[in-house]
Write an enzyme that holds these catalytic residues in place. Structure first.
Site, PDB file in Angstrom:
ATOM      1  N   THR A  28      -8.771  -2.217  12.629  1.00  0.00           N
ATOM      2  CA  THR A  28      -8.085  -3.295  13.334  1.00  0.00           C
ATOM      3  C   THR A  28      -7.184  -2.673  14.380  1.00  0.00           C
ATOM      4  O   THR A  28      -6.599  -1.636  14.113  1.00  0.00           O
ATOM      5  CB  THR A  28      -7.167  -4.024  12.309  1.00  0.00           C
ATOM      6  OG1 THR A  28      -7.968  -4.481  11.236  1.00  0.00           O
ATOM      7  CG2 THR A  28      -6.405  -5.161  12.923  1.00  0.00           C
TER       8      THR A  28
ATOM      9  N   VAL B  47     -12.600 -14.142   5.919  1.00  0.00           N
ATOM     10  CA  VAL B  47     -11.419 -13.852   6.742  1.00  0.00           C
ATOM     11  C   VAL B  47     -10.622 -12.784   5.996  1.00  0.00           C
ATOM     12  O   VAL B  47     -10.472 -12.861   4.776  1.00  0.00           O
ATOM     13  CB  VAL B  47     -10.562 -15.124   6.952  1.00  0.00           C
ATOM     14  CG1 VAL B  47      -9.247 -14.786   7.649  1.00  0.00           C
ATOM     15  CG2 VAL B  47     -11.340 -16.159   7.765  1.00  0.00           C
TER      16      VAL B  47
ATOM     17  N   ASP C 125      -7.245  -9.696   6.094  1.00  0.00           N
ATOM     18  CA  ASP C 125      -5.784  -9.675   6.034  1.00  0.00           C
ATOM     19  C   ASP C 125      -5.096  -9.925   7.374  1.00  0.00           C
ATOM     20  O   ASP C 125      -3.949 -10.397   7.404  1.00  0.00           O
ATOM     21  CB  ASP C 125      -5.319  -8.303   5.512  1.00  0.00           C
ATOM     22  CG  ASP C 125      -5.811  -7.148   6.394  1.00  0.00           C
ATOM     23  OD1 ASP C 125      -6.990  -7.180   6.807  1.00  0.00           O
ATOM     24  OD2 ASP C 125      -5.022  -6.236   6.683  1.00  0.00           O
TER      25      ASP C 125
ATOM     26  N   GLY D 267      -9.327  -5.158   4.258  1.00  0.00           N
ATOM     27  CA  GLY D 267      -8.494  -6.355   4.211  1.00  0.00           C
ATOM     28  C   GLY D 267      -8.316  -6.934   2.827  1.00  0.00           C
ATOM     29  O   GLY D 267      -7.236  -7.416   2.476  1.00  0.00           O
TER      30      GLY D 267
HETATM   31  N1  GLY Z   1      -8.268  -5.188   8.117  1.00  0.00           N
HETATM   32  C1  GLY Z   1      -9.110  -6.082   8.802  1.00  0.00           C
HETATM   33  C2  GLY Z   1     -10.013  -6.828   7.931  1.00  0.00           C
HETATM   34  O1  GLY Z   1     -10.274  -6.402   6.810  1.00  0.00           O
HETATM   35  O2  GLY Z   1     -10.487  -7.857   8.346  1.00  0.00           O
END
Ligand code: GLY
Length: 296
Positions: free
Chosen positions: A156, A185, A187, A210
């Site tokens: 990210t 979706v 984190d 996430g």
């Molecule tokens: N850290 C981003 C995701 O897992 O969507």
């Protein structure tokens, strides 16, 4: 006057930090700086985990998530956005122009059009080709078929900034886990999981798996440690250790954090090696190779 600073995840933020620096150094707002960093990476087709060029879900659709935050009372997020590129700016619009915190999917797209955002095709030819070869190799549709070696690039763009008035801001943007189950979706758009900012105590942004951050409120946890007086490095270590303890980790799982306090102290740390960050305290951004808690 506070010394300005930008701290962003991964080496792909080098030019992004550079492009945001001049305005911040001249007295610009930290929120503008973190938005500019994320927009720069969102436009970069070489980055396959953020914005244009992001890899799609298991059905071949690219969907984006983003968050901006100034304080517990001031944040905005969007998730599952499939037709907008500048999702960090869209998250900022949610914060500034709605009474809400998070808009999802079709509602977020509709809000974007109402606010004058242009629609974009997010799937690049390169991402389509990668998806088609994954589909051919995987044999069935589902992220459980992902080769772990592909996952080490899952990341990210997260950016924290401090402006000359002493105000902290944070932002993050991602296309999420590659070949994820449609509708997944992570984190990043959830305050406290992928990003948390408290103007008096500090800020933390996360990159990595996430689902782990979502199980431990990792970004909130780190800032809460700062609120209790922990130095930034100790706060990040505590949050990473707790996140690792609370989950059964897969070999490809990563938890990597950036932290910044209003006094300008900062730290970057990860569970596993390989994490990189970009620090700007002057016009020449610097690559940081943070310590990892585990050796592999
Ligand atoms: N850290 C981003 C995701 O897992 O969507």
């Amino acid at each position: 006057m506070t010394e300005a600073l930008i701290l962003s995840t991964w080496s792909f933020a080098l030019e992004a930090n550079r492009s945001a620096w001049a305005q911040l150094a001249a007295g610009g707002a930290s929120l503008d700086a973190v938005e500019a960093v994320c927009r720069h990476v969102e436009e970069d087709t070489e980055v396959d985990s953020v914005g244009l060029g992001g890899l799609p879900d298991a059905a071949g659709d690219v969907s984006l998530d983003a968050c901006v935050m100034l304080s517990p009372a001031q944040s905005g997020s969007v998730c599952a956005v499939t037709k907008q590129l500048y999702v960090t700016s869209l998250a900022r619009a949610v914060m500034e122009h709605t009474p809400h915190r998070l808009l999802a999917g079709a509602g977020a797209e509709r809000f974007a059009v109402e606010r004058g955002f242009e629609t974009h095709e997010l799937l690049t030819e390169r991402a389509r080709t990668t998806y088609e070869s994954w589909l051919a190799d995987a044999g069935s549709v589902g992220p459980q078929n992902i080769d772990p070696s592909l996952e080490e690039h899952h990341d990210t763009v997260g950016s924290l900034a401090l402006d000359t008035s002493g105000a902290l801001a944070g932002a993050c943007s991602t296309s999420g886990m590659r070949f994820k189950t449609p509708g997944r979706v992570g984190d990043s758009p959830i305050p406290g999981h992928g990003l948390w900012v408290h103007p008096q105590h500090g800020a933390c942004v996360a990159t990595g798996s996430g689902e782990l951050m979502m199980g431990s409120n990792t970004a909130f946890l780190a800032v809460e440690e700062m609120r209790r007086g922990a130095p930034v490095e100790d706060a990040l270590r505590g949050a990473i250790e707790r996140t690792a303890e609370e989950h059964e980790l897969e070999p490809e799982d990563q938890v990597a954090l950036l932290g910044l306090r209003p006094d300008g102290s900062w730290a970057a740390m990860s569970l596993r090696p390989g994490f990189r960050a970009i620090l700007s305290v002057n016009e020449e951004p610097k690559l940081i190779e943070p310590a990892s808690l585990w050796s592999a």
